[in-house]
Design a protein around this motif. Structure first.
Motif, PDB file in Angstrom:
ATOM      1  N   ARG A   1      -1.145 -12.879   2.032  1.00  0.00           N
ATOM      2  CA  ARG A   1      -0.107 -13.821   2.465  1.00  0.00           C
ATOM      3  C   ARG A   1       1.220 -13.512   1.785  1.00  0.00           C
ATOM      4  N   ILE A   2       1.156 -13.104   0.520  1.00  0.00           N
ATOM      5  CA  ILE A   2       2.376 -12.768  -0.209  1.00  0.00           C
ATOM      6  C   ILE A   2       3.016 -11.510   0.377  1.00  0.00           C
ATOM      7  N   ARG A   3       2.191 -10.529   0.709  1.00  0.00           N
ATOM      8  CA  ARG A   3       2.729  -9.303   1.334  1.00  0.00           C
ATOM      9  C   ARG A   3       3.478  -9.638   2.617  1.00  0.00           C
ATOM     10  N   ALA A   4       2.958 -10.598   3.368  1.00  0.00           N
ATOM     11  CA  ALA A   4       3.610 -10.980   4.623  1.00  0.00           C
ATOM     12  C   ALA A   4       4.969 -11.628   4.375  1.00  0.00           C
ATOM     13  N   MET A   5       5.136 -12.279   3.227  1.00  0.00           N
ATOM     14  CA  MET A   5       6.391 -12.947   2.896  1.00  0.00           C
ATOM     15  C   MET A   5       7.437 -11.980   2.359  1.00  0.00           C
ATOM     16  N   CYS A   6       6.981 -10.847   1.827  1.00  0.00           N
ATOM     17  CA  CYS A   6       7.885  -9.884   1.188  1.00  0.00           C
ATOM     18  C   CYS A   6       8.633  -9.041   2.219  1.00  0.00           C
ATOM     19  N   ASP A   7       9.793  -8.560   1.798  1.00  0.00           N
ATOM     20  CA  ASP A   7      10.522  -7.568   2.587  1.00  0.00           C
ATOM     21  C   ASP A   7      10.086  -6.162   2.200  1.00  0.00           C
ATOM     22  N   GLY A   8       9.725  -5.999   0.935  1.00  0.00           N
ATOM     23  CA  GLY A   8       9.277  -4.698   0.456  1.00  0.00           C
ATOM     24  C   GLY A   8       8.050  -4.836  -0.414  1.00  0.00           C
ATOM     25  N   TYR A   9       7.102  -3.915  -0.224  1.00  0.00           N
ATOM     26  CA  TYR A   9       5.894  -3.929  -1.060  1.00  0.00           C
ATOM     27  C   TYR A   9       5.582  -2.491  -1.449  1.00  0.00           C
ATOM     28  N   PHE A  10       5.666  -2.199  -2.759  1.00  0.00           N
ATOM     29  CA  PHE A  10       5.428  -0.853  -3.271  1.00  0.00           C
ATOM     30  C   PHE A  10       4.140  -0.861  -4.097  1.00  0.00           C
ATOM     31  N   LYS A  11       3.288   0.139  -3.895  1.00  0.00           N
ATOM     32  CA  LYS A  11       2.076   0.284  -4.697  1.00  0.00           C
ATOM     33  C   LYS A  11       2.152   1.599  -5.456  1.00  0.00           C
ATOM     34  N   LEU A  12       1.967   1.537  -6.766  1.00  0.00           N
ATOM     35  CA  LEU A  12       2.066   2.725  -7.609  1.00  0.00           C
ATOM     36  C   LEU A  12       0.710   3.087  -8.197  1.00  0.00           C
ATOM     37  N   ARG A  13       0.490   4.377  -8.353  1.00  0.00           N
ATOM     38  CA  ARG A  13      -0.750   4.857  -8.958  1.00  0.00           C
ATOM     39  C   ARG A  13      -0.512   6.213  -9.608  1.00  0.00           C
ATOM     40  N   ASN A  14      -1.383   6.549 -10.544  1.00  0.00           N
ATOM     41  CA  ASN A  14      -1.369   7.876 -11.142  1.00  0.00           C
ATOM     42  C   ASN A  14      -2.265   8.799 -10.333  1.00  0.00           C
ATOM     43  N   ALA A  15      -1.936  10.070 -10.347  1.00  0.00           N
ATOM     44  CA  ALA A  15      -2.744  11.033  -9.599  1.00  0.00           C
ATOM     45  C   ALA A  15      -2.621  12.406 -10.251  1.00  0.00           C
ATOM     46  N   VAL A  16      -3.569  13.248  -9.938  1.00  0.00           N
ATOM     47  CA  VAL A  16      -3.517  14.647 -10.345  1.00  0.00           C
ATOM     48  C   VAL A  16      -3.389  15.472  -9.080  1.00  0.00           C
ATOM     49  N   VAL A  17      -2.282  16.178  -8.957  1.00  0.00           N
ATOM     50  CA  VAL A  17      -2.018  16.996  -7.775  1.00  0.00           C
ATOM     51  C   VAL A  17      -1.830  18.435  -8.222  1.00  0.00           C
ATOM     52  N   GLY A  18      -2.723  19.312  -7.780  1.00  0.00           N
ATOM     53  CA  GLY A  18      -2.634  20.714  -8.165  1.00  0.00           C
ATOM     54  C   GLY A  18      -2.714  20.914  -9.669  1.00  0.00           C
ATOM     55  N   GLY A  19      -3.501  20.073 -10.344  1.00  0.00           N
ATOM     56  CA  GLY A  19      -3.647  20.174 -11.784  1.00  0.00           C
ATOM     57  C   GLY A  19      -2.513  19.554 -12.573  1.00  0.00           C
ATOM     58  N   ARG A  20      -1.607  18.872 -11.883  1.00  0.00           N
ATOM     59  CA  ARG A  20      -0.445  18.271 -12.542  1.00  0.00           C
ATOM     60  C   ARG A  20      -0.531  16.747 -12.456  1.00  0.00           C
ATOM     61  N   PHE A  21      -0.320  16.071 -13.587  1.00  0.00           N
ATOM     62  CA  PHE A  21      -0.324  14.619 -13.596  1.00  0.00           C
ATOM     63  C   PHE A  21       1.007  14.098 -13.038  1.00  0.00           C
ATOM     64  N   VAL A  22       0.931  13.261 -12.022  1.00  0.00           N
ATOM     65  CA  VAL A  22       2.133  12.704 -11.405  1.00  0.00           C
ATOM     66  C   VAL A  22       1.912  11.227 -11.106  1.00  0.00           C
ATOM     67  N   LYS A  23       2.971  10.576 -10.705  1.00  0.00           N
ATOM     68  CA  LYS A  23       2.906   9.187 -10.262  1.00  0.00           C
ATOM     69  C   LYS A  23       3.276   9.140  -8.792  1.00  0.00           C
ATOM     70  N   ILE A  24       2.568   8.323  -8.036  1.00  0.00           N
ATOM     71  CA  ILE A  24       2.815   8.233  -6.603  1.00  0.00           C
ATOM     72  C   ILE A  24       3.169   6.799  -6.241  1.00  0.00           C
ATOM     73  N   MET A  25       4.285   6.646  -5.546  1.00  0.00           N
ATOM     74  CA  MET A  25       4.713   5.340  -5.061  1.00  0.00           C
ATOM     75  C   MET A  25       4.510   5.292  -3.553  1.00  0.00           C
TER      76      MET A  25
ATOM     77  N   ILE B   1       5.101   3.203  -0.358  1.00  0.00           N
ATOM     78  CA  ILE B   1       5.909   2.095   0.153  1.00  0.00           C
ATOM     79  C   ILE B   1       5.190   1.521   1.367  1.00  0.00           C
ATOM     80  N   VAL B   2       4.464   0.456   1.124  1.00  0.00           N
ATOM     81  CA  VAL B   2       3.672  -0.165   2.172  1.00  0.00           C
ATOM     82  C   VAL B   2       4.564  -0.822   3.216  1.00  0.00           C
ATOM     83  N   LYS B   3       5.688  -1.342   2.734  1.00  0.00           N
ATOM     84  CA  LYS B   3       6.563  -2.134   3.611  1.00  0.00           C
ATOM     85  C   LYS B   3       7.973  -2.090   3.069  1.00  0.00           C
ATOM     86  N   LEU B   4       8.971  -1.966   3.937  1.00  0.00           N
ATOM     87  CA  LEU B   4      10.366  -2.030   3.521  1.00  0.00           C
ATOM     88  C   LEU B   4      11.225  -2.448   4.710  1.00  0.00           C
ATOM     89  N   LYS B   5      11.329  -3.749   4.913  1.00  0.00           N
ATOM     90  CA  LYS B   5      12.138  -4.284   6.000  1.00  0.00           C
ATOM     91  C   LYS B   5      13.618  -4.140   5.666  1.00  0.00           C
TER      92      LYS B   5
END
Length: 238
Positions: free
Chosen positions: A178-202, A204-208
């Motif tokens: 319900r909160i996501r529906a009220m938002c104009d923007g919803y960003f989800k962040l996570r850590n990941a390993v891509v090609g042996g490199r530690f990175v952060k991935i954002m 953007i689920v929603k950006l009105k």
């Protein structure tokens, strides 16, 4: 609010602006979700820096640091905001107060106290940031959390930008939907390993309010001298 009333403000990072198709819609309600160490605070600080550079007044409520600690962290992350703080363009409040004993009953009141303050002091800010809401909502009931977001939605409709960070699992999934529906923007962040490199991935689920198609997945790292440093996915895989 009419679409023509929405404008874009820079994040203060040219590469990020390009990936977001111009910047962050203003006014808007932005929620940034991420676990510890995923970069949600530095993303938030990047948006604060962009708002200050766009001549907007910013109030920050930090639940994880002291006032000077928060300012020092921003400076160390590559965001020179001390002059804005001295001039009164940036105000930082903290819940980390010495000698204060937080009872369960009082903690339940924090979302209501915060939203009341946001309403009463609307003339003092263009941007209001809560980093993070998780600590304010720990003992709150679902209806109290929903009331908070309903009020913030009303504030945004009066022409403000509100940015709120949360940790995963803080809010029950049905309420979070319900909160996501009220938002104009919803960003989800996570850590990941891509090609042996530690990175952060954002993600953007929603950006009105973005005028064109934006990049919904942004890979980045945190550079102590520069803030957010975007990483082309091809380079991350290299």
């Amino acid at each position: 609010m009419a679409v023509e009333d929405i404008r874009l403000i820079s994040t203060g990072n040219e590469e990020l602006d390009i990936r977001l198709a111009g910047g962050i819609p203003f006014p808007s309600l932005i929620v940034i979700e991420g676990g510890h160490g995923t970069g949600k605070s530095v993303v938030t600080q990047q948006l604060i820096f962009g708002a200050l550079k766009s001549s907007l007044k910013v109030i920050v409520v930090t639940t994880e640091s002291t006032t000077m600690g928060y300012i020092k962290r921003m400076e160390q992350a590559g965001f020179p905001i001390l002059d804005y703080y001295i001039m009164g363009k940036l105000t930082v409040y903290t819940t980390q107060l010495p000698g204060i004993k937080w009872t369960r009953e009082f903690s339940r009141l924090l979302p209501a106290i915060t939203s009341n303050y946001m309403v009463l002091k609307m003339d003092r800010y263009d941007v209001f940031v809560i980093d993070s809401f998780s600590h304010l909502a720990t003992y709150s009931q679902p209806n109290e959390i929903l009331d908070f977001f309903t009020i913030t939605r009303q504030i945004v409709d009066k022409g403000k930008l509100i940015i709120i960070t949360i940790h995963p699992g803080t809010i029950e999934e049905d309420l979070l939907t319900r909160i996501r529906a009220m938002c104009d923007g919803y960003f989800k962040l996570r850590n990941a390993v891509v090609g042996g490199r530690f990175v952060k991935i954002m993600n953007i689920v929603k950006l009105k309010g973005a005028p064109t198609v934006f990049d919904s997945n942004i890979t980045f790292d945190v550079d102590p001298a520069f803030g957010i440093k975007l990483i082309p996915i091809a380079l991350a895989k290299a």
